[in-house]
Design an enzyme around this catalytic site. Structure first.
Site, PDB file in Angstrom:
ATOM      1  N   ASP A   1      31.518  45.636  38.021  1.00  0.00           N
ATOM      2  CA  ASP A   1      31.802  45.573  39.457  1.00  0.00           C
ATOM      3  C   ASP A   1      30.495  45.574  40.251  1.00  0.00           C
ATOM      4  O   ASP A   1      30.334  44.835  41.228  1.00  0.00           O
ATOM      5  CB  ASP A   1      32.671  46.773  39.852  1.00  0.00           C
ATOM      6  CG  ASP A   1      33.841  46.935  38.903  1.00  0.00           C
ATOM      7  OD1 ASP A   1      34.801  46.163  39.021  1.00  0.00           O
ATOM      8  OD2 ASP A   1      33.777  47.802  38.003  1.00  0.00           O
TER       9      ASP A   1
ATOM     10  N   HIS B   1      37.462  52.005  38.629  1.00  0.00           N
ATOM     11  CA  HIS B   1      37.395  50.590  38.217  1.00  0.00           C
ATOM     12  C   HIS B   1      38.797  49.994  38.372  1.00  0.00           C
ATOM     13  O   HIS B   1      39.553  49.829  37.420  1.00  0.00           O
ATOM     14  CB  HIS B   1      36.910  50.464  36.771  1.00  0.00           C
ATOM     15  CG  HIS B   1      37.019  49.067  36.251  1.00  0.00           C
ATOM     16  ND1 HIS B   1      36.269  48.017  36.736  1.00  0.00           N
ATOM     17  CD2 HIS B   1      37.818  48.521  35.307  1.00  0.00           C
ATOM     18  CE1 HIS B   1      36.599  46.910  36.107  1.00  0.00           C
ATOM     19  NE2 HIS B   1      37.540  47.184  35.236  1.00  0.00           N
TER      20      HIS B   1
END
Ligand code: NAX
Length: 328
Positions: free
Chosen positions: A159, A187
């Site tokens: 990410d 996440h």
């Protein structure tokens, strides 16, 4: 000649590992002068795929790969492990919520936490990648009471890299020129990619991107939903090579240290920093040095930031509550 480092990898016949293992064996993670032993774990049904993987690894004649062990027994896979990469899990398919995976994956990480506790090197560095990564890391840590909780992390680096890349493309600047990006939280799509502290060649990124509309309606949702966009584009298969690359980046920073005047995002056990209560695996900005990480302190956060961070925290608490019965 350095002595070999033992690296345990789970989910070894899956698609992330098909990129990851060859790069590790080539020296991309620990360096071109560091011999390694790979201790690979997958389920019994994976045996034929293991055979194929072993043949291909042999055919690469990797100079650094001193031993290759394949097993379906976590106690064998984690024996004396210096590094454990917990990739194996059921991947999220199209239209599948990550929370649906909790029940399926909980028992895997309970068993693996116990095995790490029993047989791994006491200084083992554990990275959980299998989803839901933060909660799986929480389960693993809770089942390994004799290991230091600081030895556990969950992967938010993909990410983080996605966020860096979005900004680099927006500003048409090299990705390496951007520092101090943060992805906070889980996440999942509640994560909060935050470019407010980011710098590019010592200039604030916000001074170059004044356009809130791009941040709120393009940058943040693109990073948050990138995993699903890739699943759709790849006909149901999730990010693989980019995930393998993020695993390598995460471990390199943790072991060798973050860049000067920069930090990275890691899912780690919260210590109360930034108002996130203790006891969840939450992604914070961290600097790493000598094999340890430290949460970056003193960042100014607006109410808007705190609200986004709180939402991700609440999701993690809901995930923890959903698997509580598995932990007793
Ligand atoms: P694959 O389905 O290709 O591979 C998973 C592998 O895990 C299979 O070989 C399976 O047999 C194995 N496995 C299942 N149970 C196991 C057990 N008990 N012990 C050992 N191995 C076991 O998935 P892949 O694409 O490689 O993805 C692996 C995991 O990473 C998934 O949970 C996926 O959702 C997650 N991801 C996490 C990311 C992150 O940033 N944290 C990004 C990429 C990826 O989506």
């Amino acid at each position: 000649m350095k002595s070999p480092i033992r690296i345990s990898v789970t989910g070894a016949t899956g698609q992330i590992c098909y990129s990851l293992l060859f790069r590790i064996a080539a020296g991309d993670m620990l360096g071109k002068d560091q011999p390694i032993i790979l201790q690979l774990l997958d389920i019994p049904n994976a045996r034929p795929l293991f055979d194929g993987l072993v043949m291909e690894m042999q055919d690469c004649a990797f100079p650094l790969l001193t031993e290759l062990i394949t097993t379906d027994d976590p106690l064998v896979a984690f024996q004396d492990a210096d590094i454990a990469l917990l990739v194996g899990a059921r991947p999220r398919g199209e239209n599948m919520e990550r929370k649906d995976l909790l029940e399926a994956n909980g028992p895997i990480f309970i068993e693996q936490g116990k095995a790490l506790n029993a047989v791994a090197n006491k200084h083992v560095k554990v990275l959980v990648v299998g989803n839901p990564a933060n909660t799986n890391a929480y389960i693993t840590l809770n089942n390994a009471p004799s290991l230091n909780p600081e030895n556990f992390s969950a992967m938010l680096r993909l990410d983080h890299n996605r966020a860096l890349s979005q900004v680099a493309q927006k500003l048409s600047r090299p990705v390496t020129s951007i520092k101090k990006m943060v992805v906070w939280g889980n996440h999942s799509n509640t994560q909060y990619p935050d470019l407010n502290h980011a710098e590019i060649d010592n200039q604030s990124v916000r001074s170059l991107i004044a356009d809130n509309d791009w941040i709120d309606n393009s940058f943040v949702p693109t990073v948050q939903k990138r995993g699903m966009a890739i699943i759709e584009a790849r006909h149901g298969r999730s990010s693989a090579a980019s995930a393998a690359n993020a695993i390598i980046n995460h471990m390199q920073d943790w072991i060798f240290g973050t860049r000067k005047n920069d930090w990275t995002s890691m899912g780690i056990l919260s210590d109360g920093s930034y108002g996130i209560p203790e006891g969840v695996i939450y992604s914070f900005p961290v600097t790493c040095q000598n094999g340890s990480y430290k949460i970056v302190q003193g960042l100014n956060l607006s109410d808007y930031d705190r609200n986004k961070m709180q939402k991700s925290y609440e999701e993690l608490i809901a995930e923890q509550n959903a698997i509580k019965h598995l932990l007793v």
